[in-house]
Write a protein that holds these residues in place. Structure first.
Motif, PDB file in Angstrom:
ATOM      1  N   ALA A  37       0.829  -1.202   0.000  1.00 25.99           N
ATOM      2  CA  ALA A  37       0.000   0.000   0.000  1.00 25.99           C
ATOM      3  C   ALA A  37       0.871   1.262   0.000  1.00 25.99           C
ATOM      4  CB  ALA A  37      -0.934   0.002   1.213  1.00 25.99           C
ATOM      5  N   VAL A  38       2.011   1.180   0.707  1.00 25.40           N
ATOM      6  CA  VAL A  38       2.938   2.320   0.719  1.00 25.40           C
ATOM      7  C   VAL A  38       3.454   2.584  -0.691  1.00 25.40           C
ATOM      8  CG1 VAL A  38       5.257   3.045   1.461  1.00 25.40           C
ATOM      9  CG2 VAL A  38       3.635   2.117   3.133  1.00 25.40           C
ATOM     10  N   VAL A  39       3.851   1.505  -1.374  1.00 23.13           N
ATOM     11  CA  VAL A  39       4.363   1.650  -2.747  1.00 23.13           C
ATOM     12  C   VAL A  39       3.268   2.216  -3.643  1.00 23.13           C
ATOM     13  CG1 VAL A  39       5.354   0.446  -4.718  1.00 23.13           C
ATOM     14  CG2 VAL A  39       6.004  -0.218  -2.388  1.00 23.13           C
ATOM     15  N   ALA A  40       2.042   1.725  -3.429  1.00 24.61           N
ATOM     16  CA  ALA A  40       0.931   2.128  -4.291  1.00 24.61           C
ATOM     17  C   ALA A  40       0.573   3.606  -4.153  1.00 24.61           C
ATOM     18  CB  ALA A  40      -0.305   1.266  -3.983  1.00 24.61           C
ATOM     19  N   THR A  41       0.998   4.257  -3.063  1.00 26.65           N
ATOM     20  CA  THR A  41       0.698   5.695  -2.950  1.00 26.65           C
ATOM     21  C   THR A  41       1.381   6.495  -4.058  1.00 26.65           C
ATOM     22  OG1 THR A  41       2.624   6.150  -1.565  1.00 26.65           O
ATOM     23  CG2 THR A  41       0.553   5.631  -0.414  1.00 26.65           C
ATOM     24  N   GLY A  42       2.448   5.909  -4.624  1.00 26.06           N
ATOM     25  CA  GLY A  42       3.151   6.600  -5.706  1.00 26.06           C
ATOM     26  C   GLY A  42       4.036   7.743  -5.233  1.00 26.06           C
TER      27      GLY A  42
END
Ligand code: ARG
Length: 579
Positions: free
Chosen positions: A61-66
């Motif tokens: 989810a952290v990565v997905a924040t962009g």
């Protein structure tokens, strides 16, 4: 902010907040350098637990924040929920350029405090020996680093200038003619006067009685002739300490002396305060403080004796008074004690007593920066030929002579005076670095050949790396300052590795100070020099035809030299431009 780990930590905090719904201020992303990528963030492991989720999911989810896309060319979730980060070359280059234009080379300032650093602490009328080497050098390096990050640092040399031996020392002077009697400290045998007084004391009951009476007179501080002789003894020893400090190149000066005698008149008030606080008890006729948590070998509570049955004060009395003085007169919030490990229990009890008095309480804190022994080949405390612990001045002079010999061998064309000047820098640098690069808590074996070697984790190796970079600029006929605004292009892996290393100067200094362990800074500098060597072998600088690449590499060279020079300066070691 030049350290990419800090910049990315701020971004990660935001990303974690978005991914977990926790407030950003409560989040520690735990970013560290990593072998797998440029950095690794392990924060998902602890944070996932708090919100009852799977750490991998949180990491995804952290990565997905962009949010990391601006500074990272690759972001990867690994293992149980680690996040591996690879920085973009542009981001690294920008950070590097910001360090290069910063006189502090990217090292952040700390929230400023007043710090007292107590170090060296030799004894009047006695020689300084190898035991004083460590506390003197460790303390001096910490002073330099604390100042560099913005603290107000007060050096205190807590010399042994009071107590029973002064009875016999003063009485011996009286026998020689009083205050006008000749008193010279022989640099090759500074304890000679002490030994003469001691021999008389041991041989004559009449002298013993006089010496004891003299101690009482000294303690009253009212007898002019006694005080005059005492001052002379202290003064002559201070001259000798100055010679040692000067040759060794440490910051301690005469003004930094605040010896045991200083606390003497303040001790009755301190006892009063202990009494009023209800902390003073009696045990076997002595006045003591029962400090919880300390027991003797039999497991019984251990008292801290502050006044002997005879009424005399002792080290504990003077050390508690000293804490009060540093906190209340000097307004220090950080008290650093550079003293050998054997004093550990004593100091912890003193600190606890001062805490019970309400003086040593947050934000004020005291740290015992302890150290082990310097050993000889035989693994015993380094001894001179006579079997005594080696004199500090012998080590200092030995280092200077060996430094000059090494320099003379490598540069036979140097004039004798240039050779000796450089030899002093190399020899003293080697001696200091051998000390500071060893974990202070452990014992280390003193080894001239190793410390003076141009290979390995030594001062000459680092000094040589620095001088070599200076010579690159001389050959290129490029002014070093002119490349400081260049934003280097980081193509090669060795350029990138060196850049990452240089950007960790800030972390290295603060980490060293957090642990009060100078060897951490040494390890860092050694890694910088190694990264530089690898870079220099792989990436031509002067032969590079492409102008932008050449300039970028020169910028890396310049920053490397400045980090090495500044890092060595924080250890009290000079970095010459030619070697
Ligand atoms: N003078 C003592 C010695 O030479 C060291 C005293 C250490 N205490 C201190 N507060 N610095 O062994």
């Amino acid at each position: 902010m030049a350290d990419p780990l800090h910049t990315v930590a701020a971004t990660l905090r935001e990303a974690f907040a978005q991914a977990t719904g926790l407030p950003a201020a409560d989040i520690d992303p735990v970013v560290r350098p990593s072998d797998r990528a440029d950095a690794q963030a392990n924060g998902a492991l602890a944070l996932a637990k708090q919100i009852g989720k799977n750490p991998r999911e949180v990491a995804e989810a952290v990565v997905a924040t962009g949010l990391l896309a601006d500074v990272c060319s690759a972001v990867e979730v690994a293992g149980p929920g680690f996040i591996n980060l690879t920085f973009t070359p542009e981001f690294l280059a920008e950070q590097l350029a910001s360090a290069a234009t910063d006189p502090r080379l990217g090292v952040r300032r700390a929230v400023p405090e007043v710090a007292v650093v107590d170090y060296s602490a030799p004894n009047v009328a006695k020689e300084m020996h190898v035991g004083h080497l460590r506390t003197t050098l460790i303390g001096d390096a910490l002073v330099r680093m604390l100042e560099f990050v913005g603290h107000t640092v007060i050096r205190e040399n807590h010399i042994g200038d009071w107590g029973t031996p002064f009875g016999m020392l003063i009485e011996h002077m009286v026998d020689l003619g009083g205050v006008d009697a000749e008193l010279t400290i022989d640099l090759s045998d500074p304890s000679a006067f002490y030994r003469q007084a001691r021999a008389k004391f041991d041989a004559s009951d009449e002298f013993k009685d006089r010496a004891r009476a003299r101690v009482t007179l000294l303690q009253s501080r009212t007898d002019g002739p006694t005080m005059a002789i005492w001052h002379k003894l202290v003064d002559k020893s201070a001259d000798y300490f100055d010679v040692v400090y000067g040759r060794l190149g440490v910051l301690l000066r005469r003004d930094d002396i605040v010896g045991e005698s200083y606390y003497q008149p303040l001790m009755p008030q301190m006892l009063d305060r202990l009494d009023r606080a209800g902390l003073l008890a009696e045990s076997d006729g002595a006045k003591v403080v029962w400090v919880p948590g300390f027991t003797n070998r039999e497991g019984e509570p251990l008292p801290l004796i502050v006044q002997a049955r005879t009424g005399g004060f002792n080290y504990a009395t003077s050390d508690i008074t000293c804490v009060l003085d540093r906190v209340e007169r000097l307004h220090a919030t950080l008290l650093v004690y550079c003293i050998g490990t054997p004093q550990s229990q004593h100091l912890q009890m003193v600190f606890k007593a001062a805490e019970m008095l309400g003086v040593l309480v947050p934000p004020v804190r005291a740290v015992h920066v302890n150290n082990g022994n310097v050993l000889g080949d035989d693994r015993k405390i380094l001894k001179s030929r006579s079997g005594e612990p080696t004199m500090l001045l012998d080590l200092v002079d030995g280092a200077i002579a060996r430094g000059s010999a090494v320099v003379g061998e490598r540069n036979p064309e140097l004039s004798a005076s240039d050779r000796d000047d450089l030899g002093h820098v190399i020899g003293i640098g080697a001696l200091k670095y051998a000390e500071l690069s060893s974990d202070r808590i452990k014992d280390y074996v003193f080894d001239w050949d190793r410390m003076l070697s141009f290979d390995g984790n030594t001062a000459p190796y680092l000094q040589y790396a620095h001088a070599r970079i200076c010579s690159i600029f001389r050959r290129a006929e490029v002014d070093r300052a002119s490349v400081r605004t260049v934003v280097p292009v980081l193509h090669e892996p060795q350029e990138r590795a060196l850049a990452l290393q240089l950007l960790q100067f800030d972390a290295a200094v603060h980490d060293t100070l957090d642990k009060f362990s100078p060897h951490r800074l040494c390890t860092y500098l050694f890694e910088v020099a190694q990264a530089f060597t690898a870079f220099y072998e792989a990436c031509p600088v002067l032969k590079e035809g492409y102008e932008a690449t050449r300039e970028g590499r020169l910028a890396l060279c310049d920053l490397t030299a400045r980090v090495l020079q500044q890092g060595l300066a924080l250890l009290g070691i000079e970095a010459p431009e030619r070697m």
